[in-house]
Design a protein around this motif. Structure first.
Motif, PDB file in Angstrom:
ATOM      1  N   ARG A   1      46.558  65.886 -30.446  1.00 28.35           N
ATOM      2  CA  ARG A   1      45.467  65.196 -30.896  1.00 28.35           C
ATOM      3  C   ARG A   1      44.837  64.119 -30.573  1.00 28.35           C
ATOM      4  O   ARG A   1      43.541  63.880 -30.817  1.00 28.35           O
ATOM      5  N   MET A   2      45.513  63.276 -29.820  1.00 28.45           N
ATOM      6  CA  MET A   2      44.990  62.104 -29.391  1.00 28.45           C
ATOM      7  C   MET A   2      44.246  62.107 -28.109  1.00 28.45           C
ATOM      8  O   MET A   2      43.462  61.314 -27.527  1.00 28.45           O
ATOM      9  N   GLU A   3      44.349  63.188 -27.266  1.00 28.92           N
ATOM     10  CA  GLU A   3      43.663  63.478 -26.234  1.00 28.92           C
ATOM     11  C   GLU A   3      42.166  63.407 -26.132  1.00 28.92           C
ATOM     12  O   GLU A   3      41.693  62.605 -25.158  1.00 28.92           O
ATOM     13  N   SER A   4      41.714  63.890 -26.964  1.00 27.34           N
ATOM     14  CA  SER A   4      40.158  63.784 -27.110  1.00 27.34           C
ATOM     15  C   SER A   4      39.659  62.410 -27.467  1.00 27.34           C
ATOM     16  O   SER A   4      38.620  61.631 -26.770  1.00 27.34           O
ATOM     17  N   LEU A   5      40.306  61.713 -28.169  1.00 27.23           N
ATOM     18  CA  LEU A   5      40.220  60.183 -28.630  1.00 27.23           C
ATOM     19  C   LEU A   5      40.434  59.322 -27.121  1.00 27.23           C
ATOM     20  O   LEU A   5      39.446  58.534 -26.858  1.00 27.23           O
ATOM     21  N   LEU A   6      41.355  59.734 -26.419  1.00 26.12           N
ATOM     22  CA  LEU A   6      41.739  59.125 -25.089  1.00 26.12           C
ATOM     23  C   LEU A   6      40.337  59.203 -24.167  1.00 26.12           C
ATOM     24  O   LEU A   6      39.923  58.552 -23.302  1.00 26.12           O
ATOM     25  N   ALA A   7      39.971  60.572 -23.781  1.00 27.87           N
ATOM     26  CA  ALA A   7      39.052  60.937 -23.119  1.00 27.87           C
ATOM     27  C   ALA A   7      37.663  60.176 -23.377  1.00 27.87           C
ATOM     28  O   ALA A   7      37.005  59.831 -22.431  1.00 27.87           O
ATOM     29  N   HIS A   8      37.455  60.282 -24.733  1.00 27.74           N
ATOM     30  CA  HIS A   8      36.074  59.507 -25.262  1.00 27.74           C
ATOM     31  C   HIS A   8      36.180  57.833 -24.833  1.00 27.74           C
ATOM     32  O   HIS A   8      35.477  57.455 -24.385  1.00 27.74           O
ATOM     33  N   LEU A   9      37.243  57.404 -25.231  1.00 32.89           N
ATOM     34  CA  LEU A   9      37.714  55.833 -24.898  1.00 32.89           C
ATOM     35  C   LEU A   9      37.364  55.638 -23.386  1.00 32.89           C
ATOM     36  O   LEU A   9      36.909  54.690 -23.017  1.00 32.89           O
ATOM     37  N   ALA A  10      38.113  56.666 -22.572  1.00 33.01           N
ATOM     38  CA  ALA A  10      37.822  56.446 -21.041  1.00 33.01           C
ATOM     39  C   ALA A  10      36.503  56.735 -20.489  1.00 33.01           C
ATOM     40  O   ALA A  10      36.090  55.523 -19.734  1.00 33.01           O
ATOM     41  N   ARG A  11      35.358  57.387 -21.250  1.00 33.86           N
ATOM     42  CA  ARG A  11      34.264  57.120 -20.889  1.00 33.86           C
ATOM     43  C   ARG A  11      33.515  56.050 -21.480  1.00 33.86           C
ATOM     44  O   ARG A  11      32.662  55.342 -20.734  1.00 33.86           O
ATOM     45  N   LYS A  12      33.930  55.706 -22.673  1.00 34.70           N
ATOM     46  CA  LYS A  12      33.222  54.370 -23.092  1.00 34.70           C
ATOM     47  C   LYS A  12      33.424  53.136 -22.577  1.00 34.70           C
ATOM     48  O   LYS A  12      32.514  52.201 -22.427  1.00 34.70           O
ATOM     49  N   GLU A  13      34.782  53.026 -22.368  1.00 40.29           N
ATOM     50  CA  GLU A  13      35.167  51.848 -21.647  1.00 40.29           C
ATOM     51  C   GLU A  13      35.563  51.489 -19.947  1.00 40.29           C
ATOM     52  O   GLU A  13      36.310  50.943 -19.706  1.00 40.29           O
ATOM     53  N   ARG A  14      35.069  52.632 -19.432  1.00 42.12           N
ATOM     54  CA  ARG A  14      35.335  52.931 -18.068  1.00 42.12           C
ATOM     55  C   ARG A  14      35.010  51.440 -17.043  1.00 42.12           C
ATOM     56  O   ARG A  14      35.562  51.653 -16.124  1.00 42.12           O
ATOM     57  N   THR A  15      33.980  50.837 -17.561  1.00 41.06           N
ATOM     58  CA  THR A  15      33.732  49.593 -16.632  1.00 41.06           C
ATOM     59  C   THR A  15      34.922  48.363 -16.993  1.00 41.06           C
ATOM     60  O   THR A  15      34.842  47.577 -16.227  1.00 41.06           O
ATOM     61  N   ARG A  16      35.695  48.641 -18.228  1.00 39.88           N
ATOM     62  CA  ARG A  16      36.576  47.516 -18.556  1.00 39.88           C
ATOM     63  C   ARG A  16      37.974  47.963 -18.652  1.00 39.88           C
ATOM     64  O   ARG A  16      38.904  46.998 -18.414  1.00 39.88           O
ATOM     65  N   VAL A  17      38.397  49.256 -18.620  1.00 36.80           N
ATOM     66  CA  VAL A  17      39.807  49.497 -18.731  1.00 36.80           C
ATOM     67  C   VAL A  17      39.935  50.910 -17.911  1.00 36.80           C
ATOM     68  O   VAL A  17      39.070  51.847 -17.875  1.00 36.80           O
ATOM     69  N   ARG A  18      41.216  51.097 -17.220  1.00 33.82           N
ATOM     70  CA  ARG A  18      41.559  52.179 -16.685  1.00 33.82           C
ATOM     71  C   ARG A  18      42.590  52.912 -17.616  1.00 33.82           C
ATOM     72  O   ARG A  18      43.404  52.300 -18.284  1.00 33.82           O
ATOM     73  N   ILE A  19      42.696  54.378 -17.420  1.00 32.91           N
ATOM     74  CA  ILE A  19      43.491  54.889 -18.334  1.00 32.91           C
ATOM     75  C   ILE A  19      44.343  56.145 -17.705  1.00 32.91           C
ATOM     76  O   ILE A  19      43.805  56.805 -16.834  1.00 32.91           O
ATOM     77  N   MET A  20      45.697  55.812 -17.833  1.00 35.92           N
ATOM     78  CA  MET A  20      46.394  56.859 -17.111  1.00 35.92           C
ATOM     79  C   MET A  20      47.476  57.606 -18.083  1.00 35.92           C
ATOM     80  O   MET A  20      47.931  57.025 -18.912  1.00 35.92           O
ATOM     81  N   ARG A  21      47.345  58.942 -18.012  1.00 32.31           N
ATOM     82  CA  ARG A  21      47.978  59.917 -18.692  1.00 32.31           C
ATOM     83  C   ARG A  21      49.507  59.995 -17.908  1.00 32.31           C
ATOM     84  O   ARG A  21      49.527  60.542 -16.896  1.00 32.31           O
ATOM     85  N   VAL A  22      50.601  59.897 -18.791  1.00 33.03           N
ATOM     86  CA  VAL A  22      51.977  60.015 -18.383  1.00 33.03           C
ATOM     87  C   VAL A  22      52.836  61.008 -19.244  1.00 33.03           C
ATOM     88  O   VAL A  22      52.664  60.724 -20.270  1.00 33.03           O
ATOM     89  N   ALA A  23      53.030  62.199 -18.742  1.00 33.79           N
ATOM     90  CA  ALA A  23      53.828  63.101 -19.279  1.00 33.79           C
ATOM     91  C   ALA A  23      55.339  62.638 -19.324  1.00 33.79           C
ATOM     92  O   ALA A  23      55.933  62.560 -18.165  1.00 33.79           O
TER      93      ALA A  23
ATOM     94  N   GLY B   1      53.433  55.782 -31.606  1.00 35.75           N
ATOM     95  CA  GLY B   1      53.076  56.648 -32.542  1.00 35.75           C
ATOM     96  C   GLY B   1      51.485  56.936 -32.545  1.00 35.75           C
ATOM     97  O   GLY B   1      50.818  56.410 -31.494  1.00 35.75           O
ATOM     98  N   ARG B   2      50.996  57.971 -33.250  1.00 34.26           N
ATOM     99  CA  ARG B   2      49.512  58.234 -33.284  1.00 34.26           C
ATOM    100  C   ARG B   2      48.799  57.149 -33.863  1.00 34.26           C
ATOM    101  O   ARG B   2      49.216  56.571 -34.654  1.00 34.26           O
ATOM    102  N   ALA B   3      47.910  56.915 -33.101  1.00 34.44           N
ATOM    103  CA  ALA B   3      46.920  55.773 -33.397  1.00 34.44           C
ATOM    104  C   ALA B   3      45.463  56.196 -33.458  1.00 34.44           C
ATOM    105  O   ALA B   3      45.047  57.105 -32.823  1.00 34.44           O
ATOM    106  N   SER B   4      44.419  55.445 -34.404  1.00 29.80           N
ATOM    107  CA  SER B   4      43.277  55.795 -34.790  1.00 29.80           C
ATOM    108  C   SER B   4      42.528  55.090 -33.707  1.00 29.80           C
ATOM    109  O   SER B   4      42.875  53.994 -33.109  1.00 29.80           O
ATOM    110  N   ALA B   5      41.261  55.372 -33.532  1.00 27.59           N
ATOM    111  CA  ALA B   5      40.250  54.707 -32.606  1.00 27.59           C
ATOM    112  C   ALA B   5      40.164  53.311 -33.007  1.00 27.59           C
ATOM    113  O   ALA B   5      40.152  52.383 -31.963  1.00 27.59           O
ATOM    114  N   PRO B   6      39.943  52.961 -34.221  1.00 22.56           N
ATOM    115  CA  PRO B   6      39.941  51.529 -34.560  1.00 22.56           C
ATOM    116  C   PRO B   6      41.114  50.682 -34.155  1.00 22.56           C
ATOM    117  O   PRO B   6      41.006  49.477 -33.697  1.00 22.56           O
TER     118      PRO B   6
END
Length: 97
Positions: free
Chosen positions: A21-43, A76-81
Motif C-alpha cells: 500500500r505504500m508503493e504508490s506513496l513512495l512513487a509519488h514522493l520520488a517524483r516530487k522530491e527527485r531533485t533532493r532525494v534518491r529512493i531505493m526499494r529493497v525486497a 511500519g506503515r507510514a503516512s505521507a505527512p
C-alpha cells in the motif's frame, strides 16, 4: 552530484500488505522530491543481509541515509505527512522559483 543526495531506502516485501500500500506513496514522493532525494526499494527476501545490516524487523521500513550513515527511520506503515516530516529535517531546501 546525484550521489550527494540523501538516499531513502524502502525495505519492503511482496507478502506485506502495508508495504504494497505504500508503493504508490513512495512513487509519488520520488517524483516530487527527485531533485533532493534518491529512493531505493529493497525486497527483504532478496537482500536479507542488507535488511540485517539496517536492523529491519518490521516491513515496511524507511531508512534515510546521508553520507553513508543512517540518520532517520520509520518502522511500519507510514503516512505521507510522517515521511515528509522525517525528510524535512534532513533534506536541503528547495531553490526558490
Amino acid at each position: 552530484m546525484s550521489h550527494d543526495k540523501p538516499l531513502l531506502v524502502f525495505f519492503t516485501s511482496e507478502r506485506s500488505g502495508p508495504a504494497r500500500r505504500m508503493e504508490s506513496l513512495l512513487a509519488h514522493l520520488a517524483r516530487k522530491e527527485r531533485t533532493r532525494v534518491r529512493i531505493m526499494r529493497v525486497a527483504v527476501e532478496d537482500q536479507p543481509e542488507l535488511a540485517e545490516k539496517f536492523r529491519v524487523v518490521d516491513v515496511p521500513t524507511l531508512v534515510l541515509v546521508k553520507r553513508k550513515r543512517a540518520v532517520a527511520r520509520l518502522d511500519g506503515r507510514a503516512s505521507a505527512p510522517a515521511i515528509e516530516a522525517m525528510l524535512a529535517e534532513h533534506l536541503p531546501e528547495t531553490a526558490a522559483a
